[in-house]
Write a protein that holds these residues in place. Structure first.
Motif, short mmCIF file in Angstrom:
data_model
loop_
_atom_site.label_atom_id
_atom_site.label_comp_id
_atom_site.label_asym_id
_atom_site.label_seq_id
_atom_site.Cartn_x
_atom_site.Cartn_y
_atom_site.Cartn_z
N TRP A 24 23.25 49.03 45.30
CA TRP A 24 23.56 47.60 45.21
C TRP A 24 25.06 47.37 45.45
CZ3 TRP A 24 19.69 49.78 42.37
CH2 TRP A 24 18.44 49.16 42.45
N PRO A 25 25.59 47.82 46.59
CA PRO A 25 27.04 47.73 46.81
C PRO A 25 27.55 46.30 47.01
CG PRO A 25 25.98 48.47 48.81
CD PRO A 25 24.92 48.42 47.73
N ASP A 26 26.70 45.38 47.41
CA ASP A 26 27.15 44.02 47.70
C ASP A 26 27.01 43.06 46.52
OD1 ASP A 26 27.74 44.82 50.30
OD2 ASP A 26 25.72 44.36 51.00
N ALA A 27 26.44 43.53 45.44
CA ALA A 27 26.25 42.66 44.28
C ALA A 27 27.57 42.47 43.53
CB ALA A 27 25.21 43.27 43.35
N ALA A 28 27.76 41.28 42.98
CA ALA A 28 28.97 41.01 42.19
C ALA A 28 29.03 41.95 40.99
CB ALA A 28 28.99 39.56 41.74
N ASP A 29 27.89 42.18 40.36
CA ASP A 29 27.78 43.12 39.24
C ASP A 29 26.61 44.05 39.56
OD1 ASP A 29 27.48 44.51 36.87
OD2 ASP A 29 27.49 42.73 35.59
N PRO A 30 26.89 45.16 40.25
CA PRO A 30 25.81 46.04 40.71
C PRO A 30 24.90 46.54 39.59
CG PRO A 30 27.87 46.66 41.74
CD PRO A 30 28.20 45.64 40.69
N GLN A 31 25.47 46.86 38.44
CA GLN A 31 24.63 47.38 37.36
C GLN A 31 23.69 46.30 36.84
OE1 GLN A 31 26.52 50.10 34.85
NE2 GLN A 31 24.94 50.07 33.31
N ALA A 32 24.18 45.09 36.66
CA ALA A 32 23.31 43.99 36.21
C ALA A 32 22.22 43.71 37.24
CB ALA A 32 24.14 42.74 35.94
N ALA A 33 22.58 43.73 38.52
CA ALA A 33 21.58 43.51 39.57
C ALA A 33 20.52 44.60 39.56
CB ALA A 33 22.27 43.45 40.94
#
Length: 85
Positions: A24-33
């Motif tokens: 999930w490299p493009d997510a603002a918060d990859p872990q939450a995504a």
């Protein structure tokens, strides 16, 4: 190639780093995504993310939904989904 070698010889990388850099490299918060996705993927299989009896099945559900997940990352996400659901 790198990923298949890690699956063969074991995975020593921190799953949080793998989530951030690979899945999930493009997510603002990859872990939450990733955790949000994991909860949805586990529930889609009719499993309860909070039920420890569904732990192995939850890992299998995550790897079925996203086969490129390593076992370590899938187990991390299954635990995290259980803690956040």
């Amino acid at each position: 190639m790198r990923q298949s070698m890690m699956k063969l010889f074991g995975d020593r990388e921190d799953p949080r780093i793998r989530i951030r850099e690979t899945y999930w490299p493009d997510a603002a918060d990859p872990q939450a995504a990733a955790i949000h996705w994991a909860v949805a993927a586990i529930r889609a299989r009719g499993l309860d993310p909070k039920d420890p009896r569904d732990g192995i099945a939850a890992v299998a559900a995550l790897r079925a939904a996203k086969p490129e997940l390593t076992l370590k990352t899938a187990a991390f996400l299954a635990r995290s989904a259980g803690n956040s659901a």
